[in-house]
Design a protein around this motif. Structure first.
Motif, mmCIF file in Angstrom:
data_model
loop_
_atom_site.group_PDB
_atom_site.id
_atom_site.type_symbol
_atom_site.label_atom_id
_atom_site.label_comp_id
_atom_site.label_asym_id
_atom_site.label_seq_id
_atom_site.Cartn_x
_atom_site.Cartn_y
_atom_site.Cartn_z
ATOM 1 N N ARG A 1 1.103 1.095 -16.182
ATOM 2 C CA ARG A 1 0.926 2.452 -16.019
ATOM 3 C C ARG A 1 1.943 2.956 -17.114
ATOM 4 O O ARG A 1 1.518 3.978 -17.707
ATOM 5 C CB ARG A 1 1.474 3.007 -14.754
ATOM 6 N N LEU B 1 -0.147 5.166 -7.747
ATOM 7 C CA LEU B 1 -1.000 4.148 -8.373
ATOM 8 C C LEU B 1 -2.204 4.041 -7.489
ATOM 9 O O LEU B 1 -2.722 3.119 -6.920
ATOM 10 C CB LEU B 1 -0.433 2.939 -8.568
ATOM 11 N N LYS B 2 -3.236 4.987 -7.379
ATOM 12 C CA LYS B 2 -4.251 5.135 -6.476
ATOM 13 C C LYS B 2 -5.373 4.336 -6.950
ATOM 14 O O LYS B 2 -6.441 4.050 -6.219
ATOM 15 C CB LYS B 2 -4.666 6.673 -6.146
ATOM 16 N N ASN B 3 -5.124 4.006 -8.240
ATOM 17 C CA ASN B 3 -6.654 3.103 -9.049
ATOM 18 C C ASN B 3 -6.250 1.663 -8.763
ATOM 19 O O ASN B 3 -7.116 0.745 -9.177
ATOM 20 C CB ASN B 3 -6.765 3.548 -10.276
ATOM 21 N N VAL B 4 -4.900 1.333 -8.183
ATOM 22 C CA VAL B 4 -4.793 -0.213 -8.218
ATOM 23 C C VAL B 4 -4.923 -0.403 -6.405
ATOM 24 O O VAL B 4 -4.797 0.246 -5.599
ATOM 25 C CB VAL B 4 -3.246 -0.488 -8.542
ATOM 26 N N SER B 5 -5.380 -1.922 -6.379
ATOM 27 C CA SER B 5 -5.684 -2.153 -4.815
ATOM 28 C C SER B 5 -5.258 -3.440 -4.941
ATOM 29 O O SER B 5 -4.971 -4.335 -5.755
ATOM 30 C CB SER B 5 -7.114 -2.082 -4.712
ATOM 31 N N ASP C 1 0.799 -1.262 -0.051
ATOM 32 C CA ASP C 1 0.083 -0.067 0.080
ATOM 33 C C ASP C 1 0.765 1.160 -0.026
ATOM 34 O O ASP C 1 0.750 2.116 -0.679
ATOM 35 C CB ASP C 1 -1.115 0.070 1.358
ATOM 36 N N ASP D 1 0.950 4.016 -3.053
ATOM 37 C CA ASP D 1 1.038 5.459 -2.863
ATOM 38 C C ASP D 1 1.970 6.180 -3.669
ATOM 39 O O ASP D 1 1.774 7.263 -4.199
ATOM 40 C CB ASP D 1 0.515 5.797 -1.341
ATOM 41 N N ASP E 1 -9.055 -5.049 -14.268
ATOM 42 C CA ASP E 1 -9.815 -4.112 -12.976
ATOM 43 C C ASP E 1 -8.672 -3.645 -12.141
ATOM 44 O O ASP E 1 -9.154 -3.139 -11.073
ATOM 45 C CB ASP E 1 -10.544 -5.482 -12.244
ATOM 46 N N LYS E 2 -7.386 -3.459 -12.581
ATOM 47 C CA LYS E 2 -6.247 -2.818 -11.526
ATOM 48 C C LYS E 2 -6.208 -3.625 -10.307
ATOM 49 O O LYS E 2 -6.132 -2.881 -9.459
ATOM 50 C CB LYS E 2 -6.590 -1.300 -11.749
ATOM 51 N N LYS E 3 -6.231 -4.818 -10.175
ATOM 52 C CA LYS E 3 -6.100 -5.369 -8.879
ATOM 53 C C LYS E 3 -4.850 -6.236 -8.927
ATOM 54 O O LYS E 3 -4.697 -7.093 -9.808
ATOM 55 C CB LYS E 3 -7.257 -6.424 -8.677
#
Length: 200
Positions: free
Chosen positions: A68, A18-22, A10, A14, A36-38
């Motif tokens: 990215r 890459l705020k759209n990746v979880s 995490d 940050d 889905d950027k996961k």
């Protein structure tokens, strides 16, 4: 390590913007999904404070960074997977049925030959995807993940990180070799079956 794989992951996401990746917990194989950027990490690694845990998580973040940065081999692999998905399913289905069964049902050497071409095309596509995957994995491990890990891991532990990253990349090399040998065996079998069908 003073942090779990998810905690470090995490923080790096940050830092990389890459705020759209979880990062998510799964039961199966660790991987990054560019659709889905996961980043999906198996539950046995995600919350552990180990070299393996953080190395695997950062390796998968390496793929997110590739995505990215529009890394061409990653984009090519994804495009190939998407465009050949239906073709591969049909080929796998025909492979399960078997050429002798197809010939027995259709009584047509031509249809059996077309089915053989579809099966070989499917398997060839799989091999091509594995080959394209190799530079993607080595780039994620050594060009993307390793420099990031060197900022957080003590120097005396970096050789362990390198070993984990190398293993992550070499897993796909092993799969590529296996897929090539499998393709060779199945093609020889298909040609043998076709000869017997034509003789009839």
């Amino acid at each position: 390590m003073p942090f779990t794989g998810k905690e470090l992951g995490d923080k790096i996401l940050d830092e990389q913007g890459l705020k759209n990746v979880s990062i998510n917990k799964i039961e199966k194989i660790d991987h990054y999904n560019p659709i889905d950027k996961k980043i999906n990490i198996s539950h046995d690694k995600l919350n552990k404070k180990s070299i393996t845990s953080i190395s695997v998580v950062v390796h998968e973040i390496g793929h997110a960074i590739q995505d990215r940065d529009n890394y061409k081999p990653l984009k090519l692999r994804q495009a190939l997977i998407e465009k050949t998905m239906v073709f591969q399913r049909i080929g796998s289905f025909l492979l399960i049925i078997g050429l002798p069964s197809i010939f027995a049902i259709t009584k047509s050497p031509f249809i059996t030959f077309i089915a053989a071409l579809v099966i070989m095309g499917c398997l060839t596509t799989n091999v091509l995807i594995h080959i394209i995957t190799l530079p993607v994995e080595f780039d994620a491990s050594f060009k993307r993940a390793l420099p990031i890990l060197s900022k957080y891991v003590p120097r005396e532990n970096m050789y362990q990180c390198k070993a984990v990253l190398r293993a992550a990349a070499l897993t796909y090399l092993a799969q590529s070799i296996v897929s090539i040998f499998r393709l060779k065996v199945i093609i020889v079998s298909i040609l043998s079956i076709l000869k017997s069908v034509i003789k009839r």
